[in-house]
Design a protein around this motif. Structure first.
Motif, PDB file in Angstrom:
ATOM      1  N   UNK A   1      21.209   1.008 -35.991  1.00 43.37           N
ATOM      2  CA  UNK A   1      21.528   2.295 -36.592  1.00 43.37           C
ATOM      3  C   UNK A   1      22.373   3.139 -35.633  1.00 43.37           C
ATOM      4  N   UNK A   2      23.420   3.734 -36.162  1.00 46.64           N
ATOM      5  CA  UNK A   2      24.245   4.644 -35.375  1.00 46.64           C
ATOM      6  C   UNK A   2      23.649   6.044 -35.448  1.00 46.64           C
ATOM      7  N   UNK A   3      23.532   6.682 -34.286  1.00 48.21           N
ATOM      8  CA  UNK A   3      23.012   8.049 -34.229  1.00 48.21           C
ATOM      9  C   UNK A   3      24.022   8.930 -33.504  1.00 48.21           C
ATOM     10  N   UNK A   4      23.915  10.226 -33.729  1.00 50.35           N
ATOM     11  CA  UNK A   4      24.759  11.191 -33.031  1.00 50.35           C
ATOM     12  C   UNK A   4      23.900  12.053 -32.128  1.00 50.35           C
ATOM     13  N   UNK A   5      24.320  12.163 -30.880  1.00 51.19           N
ATOM     14  CA  UNK A   5      23.654  13.027 -29.903  1.00 51.19           C
ATOM     15  C   UNK A   5      24.463  14.301 -29.754  1.00 51.19           C
ATOM     16  N   UNK A   6      23.792  15.425 -29.935  1.00 53.14           N
ATOM     17  CA  UNK A   6      24.385  16.731 -29.672  1.00 53.14           C
ATOM     18  C   UNK A   6      23.704  17.278 -28.414  1.00 53.14           C
ATOM     19  N   UNK A   7      24.415  17.190 -27.302  1.00 51.49           N
ATOM     20  CA  UNK A   7      23.874  17.615 -26.009  1.00 51.49           C
ATOM     21  C   UNK A   7      24.426  19.001 -25.701  1.00 51.49           C
ATOM     22  N   UNK A   8      23.523  19.954 -25.556  1.00 52.36           N
ATOM     23  CA  UNK A   8      23.915  21.356 -25.517  1.00 52.36           C
ATOM     24  C   UNK A   8      23.407  22.059 -24.261  1.00 52.36           C
ATOM     25  N   UNK A   9      24.203  22.983 -23.748  1.00 56.89           N
ATOM     26  CA  UNK A   9      23.756  23.852 -22.663  1.00 56.89           C
ATOM     27  C   UNK A   9      23.044  25.062 -23.265  1.00 56.89           C
ATOM     28  N   UNK A 151      27.893  13.498 -18.446  1.00 56.21           N
ATOM     29  CA  UNK A 151      29.236  13.145 -18.927  1.00 56.21           C
ATOM     30  C   UNK A 151      29.916  12.183 -17.950  1.00 56.21           C
ATOM     31  N   UNK A 152      29.861  12.509 -16.664  1.00 52.18           N
ATOM     32  CA  UNK A 152      30.486  11.644 -15.658  1.00 52.18           C
ATOM     33  C   UNK A 152      29.836  10.260 -15.641  1.00 52.18           C
ATOM     34  N   UNK A 153      28.517  10.229 -15.775  1.00 53.06           N
ATOM     35  CA  UNK A 153      27.779   8.964 -15.743  1.00 53.06           C
ATOM     36  C   UNK A 153      28.150   8.082 -16.940  1.00 53.06           C
ATOM     37  N   UNK A 154      28.208   8.677 -18.122  1.00 56.67           N
ATOM     38  CA  UNK A 154      28.454   7.915 -19.347  1.00 56.67           C
ATOM     39  C   UNK A 154      29.906   7.482 -19.470  1.00 56.67           C
ATOM     40  N   UNK A 155      30.840   8.366 -19.105  1.00 56.10           N
ATOM     41  CA  UNK A 155      32.261   8.073 -19.311  1.00 56.10           C
ATOM     42  C   UNK A 155      32.921   7.405 -18.110  1.00 56.10           C
ATOM     43  N   UNK A 156      32.327   7.559 -16.927  1.00 58.36           N
ATOM     44  CA  UNK A 156      32.966   7.052 -15.715  1.00 58.36           C
ATOM     45  C   UNK A 156      34.118   7.927 -15.250  1.00 58.36           C
ATOM     46  N   UNK A 157      34.290   9.080 -15.893  1.00 51.13           N
ATOM     47  CA  UNK A 157      35.360  10.012 -15.534  1.00 51.13           C
ATOM     48  C   UNK A 157      34.821  11.066 -14.567  1.00 51.13           C
ATOM     49  N   UNK A 158      35.566  11.370 -13.519  1.00 53.22           N
ATOM     50  CA  UNK A 158      35.126  12.397 -12.574  1.00 53.22           C
ATOM     51  C   UNK A 158      35.466  13.794 -13.064  1.00 53.22           C
ATOM     52  N   UNK A 159      36.540  13.917 -13.860  1.00 57.45           N
ATOM     53  CA  UNK A 159      36.967  15.213 -14.372  1.00 57.45           C
ATOM     54  C   UNK A 159      36.361  15.467 -15.753  1.00 57.45           C
ATOM     55  N   UNK A 160      35.862  16.683 -15.947  1.00 55.55           N
ATOM     56  CA  UNK A 160      35.338  17.077 -17.251  1.00 55.55           C
ATOM     57  C   UNK A 160      36.494  17.378 -18.200  1.00 55.55           C
ATOM     58  N   UNK A 161      36.248  17.353 -19.517  1.00 64.19           N
ATOM     59  CA  UNK A 161      37.318  17.670 -20.465  1.00 64.19           C
ATOM     60  C   UNK A 161      37.743  19.141 -20.434  1.00 64.19           C
ATOM     61  N   UNK A 169      27.674  25.415 -25.109  1.00 69.36           N
ATOM     62  CA  UNK A 169      28.639  24.361 -25.429  1.00 69.36           C
ATOM     63  C   UNK A 169      27.888  23.130 -25.922  1.00 69.36           C
ATOM     64  N   UNK A 170      28.515  22.378 -26.809  1.00 72.58           N
ATOM     65  CA  UNK A 170      27.858  21.204 -27.401  1.00 72.58           C
ATOM     66  C   UNK A 170      28.731  19.961 -27.209  1.00 72.58           C
ATOM     67  N   UNK A 171      28.206  19.001 -26.439  1.00 75.88           N
ATOM     68  CA  UNK A 171      28.843  17.699 -26.279  1.00 75.88           C
ATOM     69  C   UNK A 171      28.352  16.785 -27.394  1.00 75.88           C
ATOM     70  N   UNK A 172      29.278  16.062 -28.006  1.00 72.07           N
ATOM     71  CA  UNK A 172      28.919  15.131 -29.082  1.00 72.07           C
ATOM     72  C   UNK A 172      29.140  13.699 -28.598  1.00 72.07           C
ATOM     73  N   UNK A 173      28.104  12.882 -28.723  1.00 77.95           N
ATOM     74  CA  UNK A 173      28.162  11.472 -28.337  1.00 77.95           C
ATOM     75  C   UNK A 173      27.686  10.609 -29.506  1.00 77.95           C
ATOM     76  N   UNK A 174      28.250   9.406 -29.583  1.00 74.39           N
ATOM     77  CA  UNK A 174      27.739   8.423 -30.542  1.00 74.39           C
ATOM     78  C   UNK A 174      26.830   7.449 -29.805  1.00 74.39           C
ATOM     79  N   UNK A 181      28.717   6.803 -26.406  1.00 70.22           N
ATOM     80  CA  UNK A 181      30.162   6.991 -26.301  1.00 70.22           C
ATOM     81  C   UNK A 181      30.479   8.460 -26.542  1.00 70.22           C
ATOM     82  N   UNK A 182      31.224   9.063 -25.606  1.00 66.21           N
ATOM     83  CA  UNK A 182      31.616  10.463 -25.748  1.00 66.21           C
ATOM     84  C   UNK A 182      32.614  10.601 -26.891  1.00 66.21           C
ATOM     85  N   UNK A 183      32.433  11.678 -27.703  1.00 71.96           N
ATOM     86  CA  UNK A 183      33.321  11.911 -28.832  1.00 71.96           C
ATOM     87  C   UNK A 183      34.056  13.246 -28.761  1.00 71.96           C
TER      88      UNK A 183
END
Length: 196
Positions: A1-9, A151-161, A169-174, A181-183
């Motif tokens: 099953x695909x789920x959506x994560x809404x990670x919020x500050x 975000x850095x851990x999941x994407x492997x990116x050092x710079x934030x968007x 703020x709300x980060x959306x991940x699948x 996966x960051x969306x």
């Protein structure tokens, strides 16, 4: 099953307002922070997103934000793994004392956590809860630095968007097949609230 994560500050707190370093310690939401959380609730309502499960850190600022966003309509679980970066002896001090970014292992010298520790802790906690959470749309309310480390851990990116993660703020991940996966990132415009 695909789920959506809404990670919020969380919403603005007293320490945010006073420009204090607020990691493992806590302070209450301000009136502005409460109104920010109400606007974040509109993010879900306007998009007709029905949240099916909710989690937050053990900090009061996170649980209060979650209760406002969900209008107290969804049971939730508080998890220590979702807490903010522990800044050790810098906790409660003026933000001017923060070193230049990236912090990496700076705070470990002062009894706090390293950046990778926070990212790994957040990833392990969130992967576990996503595997067991009911339904398709999962809300997690955490903290600015913790969200950045995740975000850095999941994407492997050092710079934030973006430069600087605004309150609520709300980060959306699948989430699919045990992977995240960051969306997208929703950064709210609180200019109308700031002028009140």
């Amino acid at each position: 099953m695909t789920k959506t994560l809404y990670l919020m500050r969380h919403g603005q707190t007293l320490f945010n307002q006073m420009h204090k370093i607020q990691g493992a310690c806590d302070s209450p939401l301000t009136d502005l922070g409460i109104n920010q959380a109400k606007l974040a609730r509109a993010y879900f309502n306007d998009r007709q997103i029905k949240l099916t499960a909710a989690f937050c850190s053990t900090s009061e600022r996170a649980s209060d934000t979650l209760e406002i966003v969900t209008n107290n309509s969804l049971p939730y679980t508080r998890l220590k793994g979702l807490k903010e970066w522990d800044f050790g002896r810098f906790e409660g001090q003026d933000e001017a004392l923060n070193p230049p970014l990236p912090y990496e292992d700076f705070f470990k010298t002062f009894g706090g956590e390293g950046q990778s520790e926070v990212g790994l802790r957040m990833e392990a906690t969130i992967l576990d809860l996503m595997a067991t959470a009911a339904g398709e749309n999962v809300l997690v309310v955490s903290h600015g630095a913790a969200c950045a480390c995740f975000y850095r851990q999941v994407t492997g990116q050092s710079q934030l968007p973006v430069r600087g993660i605004k309150n609520c703020s709300i980060f959306k991940y699948q989430y699919k097949n045990g992977k995240l996966t960051y969306q997208d990132l929703w950064q709210p415009d609180f200019s109308q609230l700031d002028n009140k």
